[in-house]
Scaffold this motif. Structure first.
Motif, PDB file in Angstrom:
ATOM      1  N   TYR A 195      48.734  18.623  64.638  1.00  0.00           N
ATOM      2  CA  TYR A 195      49.324  19.488  65.662  1.00  0.00           C
ATOM      3  C   TYR A 195      50.673  18.910  66.051  1.00  0.00           C
ATOM      4  O   TYR A 195      50.817  17.696  66.260  1.00  0.00           O
ATOM      5  N   ILE A 196      51.676  19.778  66.164  1.00  0.00           N
ATOM      6  CA  ILE A 196      53.033  19.321  66.448  1.00  0.00           C
ATOM      7  C   ILE A 196      53.816  20.460  67.083  1.00  0.00           C
ATOM      8  O   ILE A 196      53.521  21.635  66.833  1.00  0.00           O
ATOM      9  N   THR A 197      54.785  20.127  67.914  1.00  0.00           N
ATOM     10  CA  THR A 197      55.636  21.153  68.513  1.00  0.00           C
ATOM     11  C   THR A 197      56.763  21.491  67.540  1.00  0.00           C
ATOM     12  O   THR A 197      57.045  20.713  66.623  1.00  0.00           O
ATOM     13  N   PRO A 198      57.440  22.635  67.724  1.00  0.00           N
ATOM     14  CA  PRO A 198      58.559  22.969  66.839  1.00  0.00           C
ATOM     15  C   PRO A 198      59.631  21.877  66.813  1.00  0.00           C
ATOM     16  O   PRO A 198      60.167  21.545  65.755  1.00  0.00           O
ATOM     17  N   GLY A 199      59.925  21.294  67.969  1.00  0.00           N
ATOM     18  CA  GLY A 199      60.929  20.226  68.034  1.00  0.00           C
ATOM     19  C   GLY A 199      60.493  18.986  67.283  1.00  0.00           C
ATOM     20  O   GLY A 199      61.302  18.313  66.634  1.00  0.00           O
ATOM     21  N   GLY A 200      59.206  18.669  67.358  1.00  0.00           N
ATOM     22  CA  GLY A 200      58.678  17.504  66.648  1.00  0.00           C
ATOM     23  C   GLY A 200      58.742  17.684  65.145  1.00  0.00           C
ATOM     24  O   GLY A 200      59.089  16.763  64.401  1.00  0.00           O
ATOM     25  N   LEU A 201      58.403  18.896  64.683  1.00  0.00           N
ATOM     26  CA  LEU A 201      58.471  19.179  63.249  1.00  0.00           C
ATOM     27  C   LEU A 201      59.915  19.105  62.764  1.00  0.00           C
ATOM     28  O   LEU A 201      60.189  18.556  61.687  1.00  0.00           O
ATOM     29  N   GLN A 202      60.841  19.629  63.551  1.00  0.00           N
ATOM     30  CA  GLN A 202      62.250  19.580  63.162  1.00  0.00           C
ATOM     31  C   GLN A 202      62.732  18.141  63.036  1.00  0.00           C
ATOM     32  O   GLN A 202      63.492  17.802  62.130  1.00  0.00           O
ATOM     33  N   ARG A 203      62.252  17.281  63.932  1.00  0.00           N
ATOM     34  CA  ARG A 203      62.658  15.872  63.863  1.00  0.00           C
ATOM     35  C   ARG A 203      62.159  15.227  62.569  1.00  0.00           C
ATOM     36  O   ARG A 203      62.893  14.474  61.924  1.00  0.00           O
ATOM     37  N   LEU A 204      60.925  15.521  62.176  1.00  0.00           N
ATOM     38  CA  LEU A 204      60.402  14.986  60.914  1.00  0.00           C
ATOM     39  C   LEU A 204      61.224  15.490  59.733  1.00  0.00           C
ATOM     40  O   LEU A 204      61.561  14.733  58.818  1.00  0.00           O
ATOM     41  N   LYS A 205      61.558  16.785  59.750  1.00  0.00           N
ATOM     42  CA  LYS A 205      62.350  17.367  58.662  1.00  0.00           C
ATOM     43  C   LYS A 205      63.753  16.771  58.605  1.00  0.00           C
ATOM     44  O   LYS A 205      64.288  16.528  57.520  1.00  0.00           O
ATOM     45  N   ASP A 206      64.339  16.519  59.778  1.00  0.00           N
ATOM     46  CA  ASP A 206      65.681  15.921  59.817  1.00  0.00           C
ATOM     47  C   ASP A 206      65.666  14.499  59.256  1.00  0.00           C
ATOM     48  O   ASP A 206      66.591  14.095  58.543  1.00  0.00           O
TER      49      ASP A 206
END
Length: 200
Positions: A23-34
């Motif tokens: 489970y992850i928030t949209p901002g958290g997923l974006q940080r992983l992708k970045d």
């Protein structure tokens, strides 16, 4: 020679457990992708360049740049594999999305919760993914003991936290859902991609 009990074939393969959802928030997923993009497009190519340059300088066994570069490449590749797995397993939940009924009143992933301790001190936390924990911002993992104790409770409820120091009663003062401000990924200090290029 393989021993098989009479009247039986091969033993059935053990059942695979479903992997734990990330489970992850949209901002958290974006940080992983970045971070993944940074490693793939900037850091890994920069370290590879250093290793190639160091390898051309002769004896690799005593070449500190080469040895460090190879070790750093292994670390980067390990992190890339980890990030790919976390991103593949990601189940995005947007705390800022409209919700109603039980989903809005009770504590689930993404909730911002204000509660009072038995001593009367008011505290506030936000329940986020394991990759988004930020104690300075009071962002706690949904798998933490405190988040588990709060789950499914609602405003006005009293829950019991089983902490290493013993049990503690907590009173839920407020439950709300809002967009979680996740600290964005930033290039770490000392990254090879930010330094001077070999021979430059």
């Amino acid at each position: 020679m393989e021993f098989r009990p009479k009247g039986r074939g091969r033993l059935p393969a053990p059942e695979k457990k479903d992997p734990v959802k990330n489970y992850i928030t949209p901002g958290g997923l974006q940080r992983l992708k970045d971070e993944l993009k940074f490693l793939l497009t900037r850091e890994r190519p920069a370290v590879t360049q250093v290793v190639s340059w160091a390898a051309a300088n002769g004896d690799r066994s005593e070449n500190a740049d080469y040895q460090y570069g190879k070790r750093r490449l292994r670390q980067i590749d390990s992190r890339i594999r980890f990030l790919n797995k976390r991103i593949d397993a990601a189940l995005v939940v947007d705390p800022g999305a409209p919700r109603s009924g039980r989903a809005a009143a009770q504590i689930f992933f993404g909730a911002t919760v204000r509660y009072a301790t038995a001593a009367g001190a008011a505290r506030e936390i936000c329940i986020v993914g394991v990759d988004e924990v930020d104690l300075d911002r009071h962002h706690l993992s949904w798998r933490s003991p405190l988040a588990r104790a709060l789950m499914k409770a609602a405003e006005g409820d009293r829950v019991v936290l089983h902490a290493p120091g013993g049990k503690e009663q907590l009173d839920i003062l407020e439950v709300r859902y809002e967009t979680v401000d996740v600290k964005p990924f930033t290039e770490p200090p000392g990254a090879e991609s930010s330094g001077p290029r070999p021979g430059g």
